[in-house]
Scaffold this motif. Structure first.
Motif, PDB file in Angstrom:
ATOM      1  N   VAL A  17      -0.575  -8.626  -6.362  1.00 27.42           N
ATOM      2  CA  VAL A  17      -0.013  -8.327  -4.182  1.00 27.42           C
ATOM      3  C   VAL A  17       1.272  -8.276  -4.607  1.00 27.42           C
ATOM      4  N   LEU A  18       2.267  -8.612  -4.909  1.00 29.62           N
ATOM      5  CA  LEU A  18       3.466  -7.877  -4.203  1.00 29.62           C
ATOM      6  C   LEU A  18       4.231  -6.607  -4.788  1.00 29.62           C
ATOM      7  N   ILE A  19       3.674  -6.053  -5.856  1.00 29.97           N
ATOM      8  CA  ILE A  19       3.944  -4.767  -5.876  1.00 29.97           C
ATOM      9  C   ILE A  19       2.827  -3.879  -5.341  1.00 29.97           C
ATOM     10  N   PHE A  20       2.112  -4.147  -5.070  1.00 28.62           N
ATOM     11  CA  PHE A  20       0.960  -3.562  -4.378  1.00 28.62           C
ATOM     12  C   PHE A  20       0.579  -3.855  -2.633  1.00 28.62           C
ATOM     13  N   GLY A  21       0.961  -4.188  -2.204  1.00 34.12           N
ATOM     14  CA  GLY A  21       1.037  -4.806  -0.951  1.00 34.12           C
ATOM     15  C   GLY A  21      -0.649  -5.745  -0.353  1.00 34.12           C
ATOM     16  N   THR A  22      -1.053  -6.012   0.635  1.00 31.58           N
ATOM     17  CA  THR A  22      -2.357  -6.013   0.417  1.00 31.58           C
ATOM     18  C   THR A  22      -3.432  -5.478   1.548  1.00 31.58           C
ATOM     19  N   LYS A  23      -2.201  -3.896   2.309  1.00 27.99           N
ATOM     20  CA  LYS A  23      -2.918  -3.268   2.897  1.00 27.99           C
ATOM     21  C   LYS A  23      -3.219  -2.498   1.823  1.00 27.99           C
ATOM     22  N   LYS A  24      -2.401  -2.032   1.164  1.00 29.45           N
ATOM     23  CA  LYS A  24      -3.092  -0.700  -0.346  1.00 29.45           C
ATOM     24  C   LYS A  24      -3.962  -0.761  -0.636  1.00 29.45           C
ATOM     25  N   LEU A  25      -4.501  -2.719  -1.045  1.00 32.19           N
ATOM     26  CA  LEU A  25      -5.326  -3.046  -2.182  1.00 32.19           C
ATOM     27  C   LEU A  25      -6.272  -2.946  -1.529  1.00 32.19           C
ATOM     28  N   ASN A  27      -7.256  -0.532   1.542  1.00 29.78           N
ATOM     29  CA  ASN A  27      -6.937   0.453   1.611  1.00 29.78           C
ATOM     30  C   ASN A  27      -8.163   0.904   0.152  1.00 29.78           C
ATOM     31  N   LEU A  28      -7.681   0.195  -1.187  1.00 28.59           N
ATOM     32  CA  LEU A  28      -8.066   0.905  -2.400  1.00 28.59           C
ATOM     33  C   LEU A  28      -9.217   0.819  -2.432  1.00 28.59           C
ATOM     34  N   GLY A  29     -10.112  -1.229  -2.294  1.00 28.25           N
ATOM     35  CA  GLY A  29     -11.580  -1.526  -2.203  1.00 28.25           C
ATOM     36  C   GLY A  29     -12.243  -1.536  -1.125  1.00 28.25           C
ATOM     37  N   SER A  30     -11.903  -0.817   0.068  1.00 28.57           N
ATOM     38  CA  SER A  30     -12.538  -0.192   0.827  1.00 28.57           C
ATOM     39  C   SER A  30     -12.518   1.665   0.270  1.00 28.57           C
ATOM     40  N   ASP A  31     -12.093   2.187  -0.584  1.00 27.34           N
ATOM     41  CA  ASP A  31     -12.387   3.688  -0.716  1.00 27.34           C
ATOM     42  C   ASP A  31     -13.114   3.695  -2.311  1.00 27.34           C
ATOM     43  N   LEU A  32     -12.609   3.055  -2.918  1.00 30.07           N
ATOM     44  CA  LEU A  32     -13.698   2.500  -4.166  1.00 30.07           C
ATOM     45  C   LEU A  32     -15.209   1.962  -4.145  1.00 30.07           C
ATOM     46  N   GLY A  33     -15.141   1.194  -2.767  1.00 33.71           N
ATOM     47  CA  GLY A  33     -16.381   0.840  -2.371  1.00 33.71           C
ATOM     48  C   GLY A  33     -17.631   2.200  -1.805  1.00 33.71           C
TER      49      GLY A  33
END
Length: 81
Positions: A17-25, A27-33
């Motif tokens: 979370v510190l490296i990527f930030g919550t917003k990127k995570l 977006n990554l989750g919704s893209d993966l879904g």
């Protein structure tokens, strides 16, 4: 040391979370879904399309006279010397 305990997983999660930030995570989750959903839909469409692909509506058979085709090689006629 049989594996990672829950404390190790929490530390890894905090570092991610510190490296990527919550917003990127997020977006990554919704893209993966979306990718998984698209893959499942494609597999479903592909399974229903296989029945149609197995029996084409207008099959065509191509026949070539082997005696007239210079690229044809009769492997039974060749002998190894």
């Amino acid at each position: 040391m049989g594996g990672l305990s829950w404390i190790h997983w929490v530390v890894v999660l905090v570092i991610v979370v510190l490296i990527f930030g919550t917003k990127k995570l997020k977006n990554l989750g919704s893209d993966l879904g979306g990718a998984v959903k698209g893959f499942k839909d494609g597999m479903k469409d592909g399974a229903s399309g296989d029945a149609n692909a197995a029996a084409p509506a207008n099959p065509q058979q191509v026949t070539v006279n082997k005696a007239q085709d210079p690229n044809t090689v009769d492997v039974d006629a060749k002998t190894k010397s």
